[in-house]
Each structure stands twice: as C-alpha cells, then as structure tokens.
Write a protein that holds these residues in place. Sequence first.
Motif, PDB file in Angstrom:
ATOM      1  N   MET A 169      -4.225  16.273   2.093  1.00 33.07           N
ATOM      2  CA  MET A 169      -3.995  14.888   2.510  1.00 33.07           C
ATOM      3  C   MET A 169      -3.831  14.002   1.291  1.00 33.07           C
ATOM      4  N   ASP A 170      -2.828  13.158   1.323  1.00 31.39           N
ATOM      5  CA  ASP A 170      -2.592  12.238   0.211  1.00 31.39           C
ATOM      6  C   ASP A 170      -3.676  11.170   0.191  1.00 31.39           C
ATOM      7  N   PHE A 204       4.426  12.716  10.305  1.00 26.76           N
ATOM      8  CA  PHE A 204       3.097  13.311  10.465  1.00 26.76           C
ATOM      9  C   PHE A 204       2.030  12.475   9.775  1.00 26.76           C
ATOM     10  N   ASP A 205       2.387  11.819   8.668  1.00 30.44           N
ATOM     11  CA  ASP A 205       1.424  10.968   7.969  1.00 30.44           C
ATOM     12  C   ASP A 205       0.955   9.814   8.835  1.00 30.44           C
ATOM     13  N   LEU A 206       1.800   9.362   9.757  1.00 32.67           N
ATOM     14  CA  LEU A 206       1.402   8.274  10.654  1.00 32.67           C
ATOM     15  C   LEU A 206       0.336   8.748  11.645  1.00 32.67           C
ATOM     16  N   ILE A 207       0.443  10.022  12.071  1.00 30.77           N
ATOM     17  CA  ILE A 207      -0.590  10.584  12.948  1.00 30.77           C
ATOM     18  C   ILE A 207      -1.914  10.661  12.194  1.00 30.77           C
ATOM     19  N   VAL A 215       4.836   7.242   1.373  1.00 30.55           N
ATOM     20  CA  VAL A 215       4.273   8.201   0.424  1.00 30.55           C
ATOM     21  C   VAL A 215       5.051   9.503   0.445  1.00 30.55           C
ATOM     22  N   ASN A 216       5.259  10.081   1.649  1.00 27.83           N
ATOM     23  CA  ASN A 216       5.955  11.366   1.771  1.00 27.83           C
ATOM     24  C   ASN A 216       7.156  11.310   2.700  1.00 27.83           C
ATOM     25  N   PRO A 247       0.832  -1.210   0.000  1.00 24.01           N
ATOM     26  CA  PRO A 247       0.000   0.000   0.000  1.00 24.01           C
ATOM     27  C   PRO A 247       0.862   1.253   0.000  1.00 24.01           C
ATOM     28  N   GLY A 248       0.556   2.174  -0.898  1.00 21.37           N
ATOM     29  CA  GLY A 248       1.259   3.445  -0.946  1.00 21.37           C
ATOM     30  C   GLY A 248       2.435   3.473  -1.889  1.00 21.37           C
ATOM     31  N   ILE A 249       3.022   2.320  -2.188  1.00 22.93           N
ATOM     32  CA  ILE A 249       4.162   2.286  -3.100  1.00 22.93           C
ATOM     33  C   ILE A 249       3.636   1.834  -4.453  1.00 22.93           C
TER      34      ILE A 249
END
Length: 533
Positions: free
Chosen positions: A204-205, A411-414, A406-407, A37-39
């Motif tokens: 948000m991605d 912060f994306d984990l939060i 992804v980035n 997921p995400g890649i």
Amino acid sequence: MDTWGLLMDGFATALTPMNLLFAVIGVLLGTAVGVLPGIGPAMSIALLLPITYAMEPTSAFIMFAGIYYGGMYGGSTTSILLNTPGESATVITALEGHKMAKAGRAAQALATAAIGSFVAGTIGTALLVAFAPLVVQFAVSLGSPSYLAIMMLALVAVTAVLGSSKIRGFASLALGLAIGLIGIDKVTGQQRLVFDIPLLNDGMDIVVVAVAIFAIGEALWIAAHLRRTPLKTIPVGRPWMGKEDWKRSWKPWLRGTAYGFPFGALPAGGAEIPTFLSYITEKKLSKHPEEFGHGAIEGVAGPEAANNAAAAGTLTPMLALGLPTNATAAVMLAAFVQFGIQPGPLLFEKEPDLIWALIASLFIGNTLLLLVNLPLAPMWARLLQIPRPYLYAGILFFATLGAYAVNLQTFDLIILIVLGALGFMMRRFGLPVLPLIIGVILGPRAEEQLRKSLMLSSGDVAGLFNEPVAIICYIIIVLVLIAPFLIKAYRKARPQSALAAVAAGEVPGDGSVTAEETHVSPAGSNTPEEDNR
C-alpha cells in the motif's frame, strides 16, 4: 579554490535573470503541488523531466531544487488547514497544526511553518556546504544494526507518548505494522496478506494510507457529528505570530534542524524519523505539555524545521555518493543520468559549476519561499471560514484526486474508502492515528534492516547489538519503556519514606511535614508528639 569562493561563484550563476526565473517557477510549482495530497515533489519532477531535455542542466536543477523545497512547505499547508498531509513527512505537522487551525490560530501555524522551513533549510544548506564530507563518512560507517535500532527507537518512543493509554498506542502501531506487511516478501518472494488480490502485491502506498486515515477519517468523523453540533465557521484569529509565539518557536526550530539534517544525510534516513523524534522532544521539553494534542505551536515548529533540514541533508548522500534516500532524490538522480552526469565522489570535481549553483539555489529558494508564503498565511487561513459541509466536501474531492493520482488505479479508491472507515473507527474508540502511520512507514524499513543484520551475523541475535549506536538506541528504548513505571513507583514510595524519616526524628525543626511534601492530607501531617501535645 576554497569552499567560500566556489559558493560565491555558485551564487553568481544562480542569480542570473534566467536561473532566478526558473527558481521562482520551481518554488511556485512546488508549493502548488505540495498542497494537493498525493502529488508531491517527486511526481512533479518526474512529470517535468521530459520538458527539460532541451534545457541547460544548471537551470533544470535549479528549478528542480525549487520544486523540492516548495513541495516540502506546500505539504504543511494542507496538513495544517485540512488535516490532510501532502507528504508522509508532513504527517506530524497535521497532528498539532490542524488543532491550532480549529482553535483560530491557522495563520500562526502557517507562519511558524514558513519561518521554521526557512531557518532549517538555510542552516541545513549551510551544513551541507561545511560538513558534507564528515556527515557522509559517518553515514557510511553505520551498519544495518544501527539503522534498525534507530527505527525501533522512533517506533517505540512516538507510540509511548501518544494517546490516552499506551495500550491504545501500541494497538494502533500493530495495525500500522500489519498494513506495512501487505505485499510480496522481498527476500522469499512469498505473498503476504494480499488475499489473492494481485494489485496488493506491491503493498500500500503511504500517501494513500495517510490521506485515508487523516482526511477521509476526519471527514467521516465530522459528518457523523454535524447534526449534534451547530454549524459554525472556524475563526481566523490574529493574522501574525505574537511575541509569545516567537518565544515558543525559535528553540524548536533549532532543535528540529539538529534532528533533520543528520537523519536526512543517512543512507537509510529520510524526513519521517526526525519529524517524529522532534515532536517527542518538544513534548518532553515544553513548559506547556498539556497543550500537546490540542494545538501546541512547538509541535508544528519543531517537525517542520526537521522536515526541511532533512531535505537539505538528503542531497548530501545523493550528490556525494550517488545514493538517493527518498523518492524525490531518486528522481533527481535520474535527471542527472538524463544529462549524462554521474553523481558520486568525483561529482564536485567534474561538475563544480553545476553543483555549487545548485547549492546556492537552495539558499535562494528558501528565501523565495519565505517571501511568497509568509504574506499569504492570513489568506490561506481564511479558507477555514468556509462552512464545514462545503469544506469537507472539497477535502474529500482533493483527497480522492490525490490518492488516484499516485498510481492512476481505481483500486486505490477502494483502499481509500476502507482505510477511511478504519480511521473513523479509530477516532470512535480513542486510538491515536499517528502510530499507525509510523508503523506503515517504518515497518517495512525496519524489517529490511533486521533481515540484513541477521544475515550478516548468520542468524545470531547478538549481531543486533554489535555497534555502539545500536546499543545506545536500545538503552534509550528501555528507559522510555520503564521510566513511567519507575516514576510511578518513586511517587508511591516518597510519602512513606518522608513519614518514616519524621518518625525517626530525621526532619529538623518541630518535626512537622507539610501535606505537599508527603502527598497526604493536612490532618495526617502531624507527628505523634504533636498529637500528644
């Protein structure tokens, strides 16, 4: 030389041992990264760009094409098995595919996805060869009002047919549209819903949102019920598609292809809208509508075909106009520039060997995908025999890894945790998750097209209805919204009209009307004359 001769020359180039090797490498890499997921394929091609500097351009693009198609299929694997979309275009696949997997039909879901990908990809590539000039001409003729109307149709139609109630569906859509508003306004430069957090300025991605709502929300929901239900593994079931599965899949494959290619070729298109529309169509046309939401094979076959047909369509504006319609096409466009090649109307004249070898490699890549993934479907399905605590622990690990990749921001984990809790609450209160994802994907695009339309018409609302395609879409939207009420009103009025006809002596025979015709009890089906007798 005619098109057929150019295509045969392309096959001669693509089938050389070295180029064929690169096609196999691309397909395997694409499938592998699609599973994470995400890649997705865009990131994979971007990571591989530096190592292709010394490669011959034709070999590099053949490998990129294999990664592109392989990534499209690989994303469906995790969507079906783990309810974790690898790409935004595979969100719909998770809806029915994962339900099939939980019912012991994972192998059938994976097989129909593989065969549908092959059928749609092959037909889509053939259409790319035959009708690319016509499709590009039509796509260029559409303006912002038409694109806005198409997106509004997708938003309304999908939301109206999902969930236990339309109110819950539109509530979920509103949440998605609100999430899509987060970030800096591209027109005014003002911050919206960022709460003084600079990292939210870019919005948000979609991959982070999809992984959180589907994977994290599902894992939390399962964890909350593990103690209430006995631990058990999900059965694998039969390893191959049966006769009934083939019968129910081949029409969705063709219909999904018909949706996917034109939308992929639109400059504002992509694979998301056709997959949504394909799902709606299959639910409306299915002889087993009660299975939708519980694992209908048509809900996997149609969207997967639309997804891969859109992948072929995406290459049309990229090659003919130099206009990428998704992230993968944008990275491939950067690769063209890297090799000193300018995509556009003259590309087919200046680089015919490269272009036709690339198109031929799409046929080859599709065949390789089928040969590689179809025999592996039963093996992939056996992953579901892992006990659920271990299985969902692995899902959480890969979902976290994919969201972070992804980035590369903590912060994306939060965001992943917060939206995962939102996904859990939506399941708790019966809100369908798909309209939220649709709102996040299409909301910003629809806003952009709305503003363009109003700017072109100097703020006149009539400018939204000045194109035939837009008018047709709005008429369909109205029909979708009012049709249930009209049907309900008709069903209520039908018994009264039938009894009135009987009383007036308009029904032939003895005047009796069956309970089935009047929707009343048999005791009330007799006329007054019969009662007197």
